[in-house]
Scaffold this motif. Structure first.
Motif, short mmCIF file in Angstrom:
data_model
loop_
_atom_site.label_atom_id
_atom_site.label_comp_id
_atom_site.label_asym_id
_atom_site.label_seq_id
_atom_site.Cartn_x
_atom_site.Cartn_y
_atom_site.Cartn_z
N ASN A 34 0.86 -1.18 0.00
CA ASN A 34 0.00 0.00 0.00
C ASN A 34 0.89 1.23 0.00
O ASN A 34 1.62 1.50 0.94
N LEU A 35 0.84 1.92 -1.11
CA LEU A 35 1.74 3.05 -1.33
C LEU A 35 0.94 4.33 -1.43
O LEU A 35 -0.25 4.32 -1.76
N ASN A 36 1.59 5.44 -1.14
CA ASN A 36 0.91 6.72 -1.30
C ASN A 36 1.89 7.73 -1.87
O ASN A 36 3.02 7.41 -2.25
N VAL A 37 1.44 8.95 -1.96
CA VAL A 37 2.32 10.07 -2.24
C VAL A 37 2.24 10.94 -0.99
O VAL A 37 1.16 11.16 -0.47
N THR A 38 3.38 11.37 -0.49
CA THR A 38 3.38 12.26 0.67
C THR A 38 3.92 13.61 0.25
O THR A 38 5.08 13.72 -0.16
N ASP A 39 3.08 14.62 0.32
CA ASP A 39 3.46 15.97 -0.09
C ASP A 39 3.73 16.84 1.14
O ASP A 39 3.07 16.68 2.17
N PRO A 40 4.70 17.77 1.02
CA PRO A 40 4.94 18.71 2.11
C PRO A 40 3.88 19.83 2.09
O PRO A 40 3.43 20.24 1.03
N LYS A 41 3.53 20.29 3.29
CA LYS A 41 2.53 21.36 3.38
C LYS A 41 3.03 22.66 2.74
O LYS A 41 2.31 23.34 2.04
N THR A 42 4.30 22.99 2.99
CA THR A 42 4.90 24.18 2.38
C THR A 42 6.22 23.76 1.75
O THR A 42 6.65 22.61 1.91
N ASP A 43 6.87 24.69 1.06
CA ASP A 43 8.17 24.30 0.50
C ASP A 43 9.32 24.68 1.42
O ASP A 43 10.47 24.79 0.99
N SER A 44 9.01 24.81 2.71
CA SER A 44 10.10 25.01 3.67
C SER A 44 10.93 23.73 3.75
O SER A 44 10.42 22.63 3.53
#
Ligand code: PNW
Length: 448
Positions: free
Chosen positions: A222-232
């Motif tokens: 079970n895979l996902n994509v994890t995105d950062p909330k900001t580009d900090s």
């Protein structure tokens, strides 16, 4: 109604289920207890104390259920074998358990539905759980023995084998977070379990090769994509940790023969030392496989949270207008991104989406139908994302919708409905939801 979306002529469309979630008949024909029976019958572990004792009664209704799959014009059915039906506590073959799966395969054969079999979808025999379950390295040998019995009895009838379903859930969610059986909260156990699940996968792939059968074998993650909330930088690092936890901990050993060192650092305080990784283990885990199964449901958006003592991660709440009944975000573009990444960073072997779907609070309307338009849009948009990936060179070869029918949704009991077929649990009546009819038409019209 029908979309113009096209897929290759040999693209496989199917539906998926798992044994404990649909079979019921938990005490019949010599089935022994699994740790999910124990967990579900422990007060407070599942919503309303519900269990898979009866579930969809598929153990008795399988002929109708397979006929239903055929009536939708689907190519393939992904199901799982219940280990506690196949082997007794003293590891003898239970003929009645073997006979059930032969009958199930007979029905598929009769209707021209191709089987894809998951060897382990979480129903671990309780006797093995009593010995530490997957945290105990002995589980590897016991699992290999179980798989060999399956290859011996069913090897000539099944061309697609999946060793494990979602080792992330079977280890981290089960031994670390405690949400699934056995409900432990011990990260040392969880990491040990993840290693033994992966190792047993590799051993079983080797075992399968020794049988010289014509089929293919792989694993489902079970895979996902994890995105950062900001580009900090802090959030980007946080997203990398989230990715390590969800994806890389399993992908790297399978395709690169090593655990990701950043994640080894994260887990080190819990495991103390990595002596449980024996020489040769990683070579076994990385043994070549024929395909990778991908279960994709959602993405995560995370930020750096120093207050979170485990991994320093905070989760951005899902916007309500994109939320399924599980609280998961509907984000089809991340399926596209995930598929492209797998080919780019890990492998060129065939990929299968072995699960994708959504829970919504379905009701039977006065006209007797279930108008699940949200689910239709969910499936349609994810198929669009899959098609886009294929157009850009993805090795994706098939799509299995989760799930054929509403079923026992683990800790959520029967409160979450993932089916394209509605199940009225009081009567066990099945009603094709609008999404089932949509999927039927889509599959019929979408291949060039
Ligand atoms: C998968 N999570 O489970 C399973 O393979 C199915 O048996 C299940 O019914 C389906 O997805 C829907 O949930 C998951 O908490 C369970 O991240 C929980 C999680 C992920 C997958």
């Amino acid at each position: 109604m029908t979309d113009k979306l096209t897929f290759p002529k040999d693209f496989i469309f199917g539906v998926a289920t798992s044994s404990y979630q649909i079979e019921g008949a938990a005490f019949e024909d010599g089935r022994i207890p699994s740790h999910w029976d124990t967990f579900a019958h422990t007060p407070g572990k599942t919503v309303q104390g519900e269990s898979g004792d009866v579930a969809c009664d598929h153990y008795h209704r399988y002929p109708d259920d397979v006929a239903m799959i055929a009536s939708l014009g689907l190519d393939s059915y992904r199901f799982s074998f219940a280990w506690p039906r196949i082997l007794t506590e003293d590891r003898k073959v239970n003929d009645k358990g073997i006979a059930f799966y032969h009958r199930l395969l007979d029905e598929m054969e009769k209707h021209g539905v191709t089987p894809a079999a998951t060897i382990y979808h979480w129903d671990l025999p309780q006797w093995l759980a009593d010995r530490g379950g997957w945290a105990n390295r002995d589980s590897v040998g016991y699992f290999s023995d179980f798989a060999e019995v399956l290859f011996k009895h069913f090897g000539d009838r099944i061309g697609t084998w999946i060793t494990h379903n979602e080792p992330w859930c079977a280890s981290f969610l089960s031994y670390g977070m405690g949400h699934h059986a056995p409900g432990h909260r011990d990260w040392r156990e969880a990491v040990l379990a993840s290693h033994h699940l992966l190792l047993s996968h590799g051993e079983v792939v080797k075992g399968y090769r020794a049988f010289n059968l014509k089929g293919e074998i792989g694993i489902t993650l079970n895979l996902n994509v994890t995105d950062p909330k900001t580009d900090s930088e802090a959030d980007i690092k946080a997203a990398e940790r989230g990715d390590g936890f969800q994806n890389r901990w399993f992908l790297d050993p399978i395709f690169k023969g090593r655990y990701p060192s950043d994640m080894m650092d994260v887990f080190r305080p819990y495991v103390q030392d990595y002596g449980f990784i024996k020489p040769g283990d990683l070579e076994t885990i990385a043994v070549p496989i024929d395909f990778l199964g991908v279960n994709y449901y959602s993405r995560a958006v995370v930020y750096d949270d120093p207050g979170d003592s485990f991994m320093g991660l905070g989760n951005v709440p899902v916007p309500l207008d994109r939320m399924t009944d599980m609280g998961w975000e509907v984000h089809p573009n991340s399926l596209y991104r995930l598929l492209m990444r797998l080919n780019r960073e890990y492998t060129q072997i065939p990929l299968f989406i072995t699960e994708n779907g959504a829970a919504y609070p379905d009701v039977v309307s006065e006209d007797g139908h279930v108008h699940d338009i949200d689910r239709i849009e969910f499936v349609r948009s994810h198929l669009e994302a899959a098609r886009q990936a294929i157009a850009e060179g993805s090795t994706l070869k098939g799509y299995y919708l989760w799930s054929l029918m509403d079923n026992f949704e683990w800790a959520f009991g029967y409160s979450k409905r993932f089916g394209i077929v509605y199940v009225d649990y009081a009567t066990q009546k099945r009603i094709l939801k609008d999404s089932a009819l949509w999927y039927r038409d889509f599959v019929q019209n979408s291949r060039v």
